[in-house]
Design an enzyme around this catalytic site. Structure first.
Site, PDB file in Angstrom:
ATOM      1  N   LYS A  54      -2.979 -37.672  34.395  1.00 19.39           N
ATOM      2  CA  LYS A  54      -2.519 -38.761  33.523  1.00 19.39           C
ATOM      3  C   LYS A  54      -3.248 -38.734  32.187  1.00 19.39           C
ATOM      4  CE  LYS A  54      -1.127 -41.680  37.380  1.00 19.39           C
ATOM      5  NZ  LYS A  54      -1.565 -42.593  38.419  1.00 19.39           N
ATOM      6  N   GLN A  98      -5.448 -47.268  39.769  1.00 16.97           N
ATOM      7  CA  GLN A  98      -5.052 -46.216  40.707  1.00 16.97           C
ATOM      8  C   GLN A  98      -5.151 -46.720  42.144  1.00 16.97           C
ATOM      9  OE1 GLN A  98      -3.899 -43.042  39.773  1.00 16.97           O
ATOM     10  NE2 GLN A  98      -3.366 -42.910  41.923  1.00 16.97           N
ATOM     11  N   ASP A 121       2.719 -49.882  35.899  1.00 17.86           N
ATOM     12  CA  ASP A 121       3.106 -49.479  37.260  1.00 17.86           C
ATOM     13  C   ASP A 121       4.291 -50.302  37.759  1.00 17.86           C
ATOM     14  OD1 ASP A 121       2.111 -47.320  38.604  1.00 17.86           O
ATOM     15  OD2 ASP A 121       0.423 -48.353  39.518  1.00 17.86           O
TER      16      ASP A 121
END
Length: 295
Positions: A54, A98, A121
């Site tokens: 990422k 995460q 997200d």
């Protein structure tokens, strides 16, 4: 006839290039550099790999990348304090924590704490509700990637029969909403669905996101259907070598019957990070009142 292979490497590279062009335009015309903050708690090896990927791809797209690493035993209050700080930081337009988090931390409370406008997200209940209501929302990256891949094969998904196998908050449920927004006819199936093979055989579009290695067999697939395999499962190699990565679909069987299919690896997984960049760009544009970008 063997199915057309939907190549995630090619599609994700093209999407990242489009994002980079749009980022360059936003920087040039408005002086705004979209910024993504990734929070990694602990040192899970798979998470470490994702975070490195990422970081690299965010920078390659011309965005600002902020990494925050916390020990696995960090108190919940300290993690929430970091999120509050990132919510208030004008240089940060996207926040990603995460997952999975180490034991002892409350994932729901952490997701709830992220400003919905920065929730790249797409897991905050505000975004989930907006998506279900047909309003603009930041959408979970993997389902967004699934739709983009399906539309590489079909210009429109309108009126097609789709089945989503799996009802997780991360993939299954938001994918159903995205398919409804495309005017597809959607069945959502799961471990308690009766006669799952028969349900699958009626579908023009099959999305497998159940987390069971090669569960969807070739004879479950309607001839010519498009199969999008979200699963990433590690299975022991028969010769005792390195673990093998397989999807939720029995690829070798299904590709002989499907019209198009995504491989594992090399399919949906590559789209997830590319769609994270899309979401960060969309979030930055919305926060600053700019028109929705062209990706």
């Amino acid at each position: 006839m063997t199915a057309h292979i939907i190549d995630g490497k090619i599609i994700s590279a093209a999407l990242r290039a489009k994002v980079a062009d749009e980022v360059a335009r936003v920087v040039r015309d408005h002086g705004i550099t979209p910024g993504l903050a990734v929070v990694l708690v602990g040192s899970d090896p798979a998470s470490e790999v994702y975070v490195r990927s990422k970081h690299k791809q965010t920078q390659e797209a011309g965005m600002a990348s902020f990494e925050h690493r916390l020990p696995a035993d960090v108190p919940q209050d300290d993690l929430l304090a970091l999120i509050a700080k990132l919510n208030a930081d004008p240089a940060v337009h996207g926040i990603l924590v995460q997952l999975p988090l180490p034991k002892g931390l409350d994932s729901s409370a952490v997701i709830d704490a992220i400003d919905p406008a920065k929730d790249v997200d797409g897991l905050n209940p505000v975004n989930a509700g907006r998506l279900a209501s047909g309003l603009f929302a930041l959408t979970p990256c993997t389902p967004l990637g699934c739709i983009i891949m399906a539309k590489q094969v079909h210009a429109s998904l309108e009126g097609m029969n789709a089945i989503v196998i799996g009802r997780s908050n991360l993939v299954g449920k938001p994918l159903v909403q995205l398919l409804l927004n495309e005017n597809a006819t959607v069945t959502i199936a799961h471990s308690r669905s009766r006669d799952l093979p028969a349900l699958c055989r009626q579908a023009d579009l099959v999305f497998a996101a159940v987390g069971k290695p090669e569960m969807v067999k070739g004879d479950w697939i309607k001839p010519g259907a498009t199969v999008i395999d979200v699963g990433i499962n590690r299975t022991p190699s028969p010769d005792g070598g390195k673990d093998k990565l397989v999807g939720d679909v029995a690829f070798a069987e299904a590709k002989e019957i499907a019209g198009a299919i995504t491989p594992v690896p090399g399919g949906v997984g590559l789209m997830t990070v590319a769609c994270l960049l899309v979401n960060t760009l969309r979030a930055a544009s919305a926060i600053h009142g700019l028109p929705k970008p062209g990706v």
